[in-house]
Every structure is written in structure tokens, then in C-alpha cells.
Scaffold this active site. Structure first.
Site, short mmCIF file in Angstrom:
data_model
loop_
_atom_site.label_atom_id
_atom_site.label_comp_id
_atom_site.label_asym_id
_atom_site.label_seq_id
_atom_site.Cartn_x
_atom_site.Cartn_y
_atom_site.Cartn_z
N GLY A 77 -50.22 -21.72 92.52
CA GLY A 77 -50.24 -23.09 92.04
C GLY A 77 -49.00 -23.54 91.30
O GLY A 77 -49.01 -24.56 90.64
N TRP A 78 -47.90 -22.82 91.39
CA TRP A 78 -46.74 -23.21 90.61
C TRP A 78 -45.51 -23.46 91.46
O TRP A 78 -44.43 -23.60 90.93
CB TRP A 78 -46.44 -22.19 89.53
CG TRP A 78 -46.42 -20.76 89.96
CD1 TRP A 78 -47.49 -20.00 90.32
CD2 TRP A 78 -45.28 -19.91 90.08
NE1 TRP A 78 -47.09 -18.74 90.65
CE2 TRP A 78 -45.73 -18.65 90.51
CE3 TRP A 78 -43.92 -20.09 89.85
CZ2 TRP A 78 -44.88 -17.58 90.73
CZ3 TRP A 78 -43.08 -19.01 90.07
CH2 TRP A 78 -43.55 -17.78 90.50
N ASP A 79 -45.64 -23.55 92.74
CA ASP A 79 -44.47 -23.88 93.53
C ASP A 79 -44.80 -24.83 94.67
O ASP A 79 -44.58 -26.03 94.57
CB ASP A 79 -43.75 -22.63 94.02
CG ASP A 79 -44.66 -21.63 94.73
OD1 ASP A 79 -45.88 -21.83 94.77
OD2 ASP A 79 -44.14 -20.64 95.26
N ARG A 80 -45.37 -24.35 95.73
CA ARG A 80 -45.57 -25.19 96.91
C ARG A 80 -46.47 -26.39 96.65
O ARG A 80 -46.15 -27.51 97.05
CB ARG A 80 -46.13 -24.34 98.05
CG ARG A 80 -45.16 -23.26 98.46
CD ARG A 80 -45.86 -22.20 99.23
NE ARG A 80 -46.63 -21.38 98.30
CZ ARG A 80 -47.06 -20.16 98.57
NH1 ARG A 80 -46.84 -19.65 99.75
NH2 ARG A 80 -47.73 -19.47 97.69
N CYS A 117 -52.34 -23.59 96.54
CA CYS A 117 -51.57 -22.38 96.88
C CYS A 117 -52.00 -21.31 95.90
O CYS A 117 -52.52 -21.60 94.82
CB CYS A 117 -50.07 -22.62 96.89
SG CYS A 117 -49.27 -22.70 95.31
N ASN A 125 -42.93 -18.79 99.77
CA ASN A 125 -43.21 -18.82 98.34
C ASN A 125 -41.96 -19.24 97.56
O ASN A 125 -40.89 -19.45 98.13
CB ASN A 125 -43.76 -17.47 97.86
CG ASN A 125 -42.74 -16.35 97.99
OD1 ASN A 125 -41.54 -16.55 97.95
ND2 ASN A 125 -43.25 -15.14 98.15
N ILE A 126 -42.11 -19.37 96.27
CA ILE A 126 -41.02 -19.88 95.43
C ILE A 126 -39.77 -19.01 95.55
O ILE A 126 -38.65 -19.51 95.50
CB ILE A 126 -41.47 -20.03 93.96
CG1 ILE A 126 -40.45 -20.86 93.18
CG2 ILE A 126 -41.71 -18.66 93.32
CD1 ILE A 126 -40.93 -21.30 91.83
#
Length: 122
Positions: free
Chosen positions: A102-105, A99, A36-37
Site C-alpha cells: 500500500g505504499w507505492d503502486r 497492493c 514494486n517500488i
């Protein structure tokens, strides 16, 4: 509409889950195991600290870099991006990147895939 692949980078988690391929004819799910982020950021910060440290041992350099996990994270993101670009370009398949937040990978893989597909940047 025929979907060839769904690229997903998360595992089943309570309350999150992943896409149901019954909704996408001919689709398959690929899990890439990208952290994750927070995991990606932590490994990046570790490799940056290592590079900036005046006390870093040249003898142990490769092991110290490996311990940051940065190269593994970068490899997983690049691998997923390459596969995404491959299926869009050669198989002409639409890709659904998913993901749980929805804000990193997904955005990392989508952005790198677009760069790989754009002849101006190759």
C-alpha cells in the site's frame, strides 16, 4: 453498494494474496503488472543516469532507453490510472486500489487518477 472494479497490481504471493471478490458484489479484479517500488525506482535511476551520461551514444539511444524499462513502468502506471479515472467518471463506480504493502503502486495510481479527474489539471 455495488462495486464495478477492483484494480489490483500484484500477483498472488504467499502471505499476501489479493482481495476476495465475494465480499464485493459485482466486482472484478484487474492485475496491471506494475513493478514494486524497488523496480520502479531502479528503472527511474537507470533512465536518469542514461540522460546525464556524457558518453551516451545517439545511435543506440532508443535501445538504451528501452533497456532501462522506465517507459514500460510509466506506461503501466498511466494505463491503470486512466482506467481508474474512466470507471469513476463514466461508469460512476467506486474503485478499490490494492497492493500488498500500500505504499507505492496504489498511491501512484490513485494520485494520477485524481489528477486526470480534476478539470483544473486537464
Amino acid at each position: 453498494f455495488h462495486y464495478g472494479f477492483i484494480l489490483s497490481d500484484l500477483s498472488t504471493c504467499p502471505g499476501y494474496g489479493y482481495e476476495n471478490t465475494n465480499y464485493y458484489r459485482g466486482a472484478s479484479i484487474n492485475f496491471y503488472g506494475i513493478g514494486n517500488i524497488h523496480a520502479v525506482r531502479d528503472s527511474y535511476q537507470k533512465v536518469c543516469a542514461l540522460c546525464l551520461s556524457p558518453n551516451t551514444s545517439n545511435i543506440q539511444w532508443m535501445q538504451l532507453v528501452e533497456n532501462t524499462n522506465w517507459l514500460s513502468m510509466a506506461r503501466l502506471i498511466l494505463s491503470a490510472s486512466r482506467q481508474t479515472a474512466f470507471h469513476v467518471h463514466y461508469n460512476q463506480l467506486p474503485i478499490l486500489l490494492h497492493c500488498r504493502h500500500g505504499w507505492d503502486r496504489a498511491s501512484q495510481v490513485a494520485a494520477l487518477s485524481q489528477l486526470l479527474l480534476d478539470p483544473h489539471y486537464r
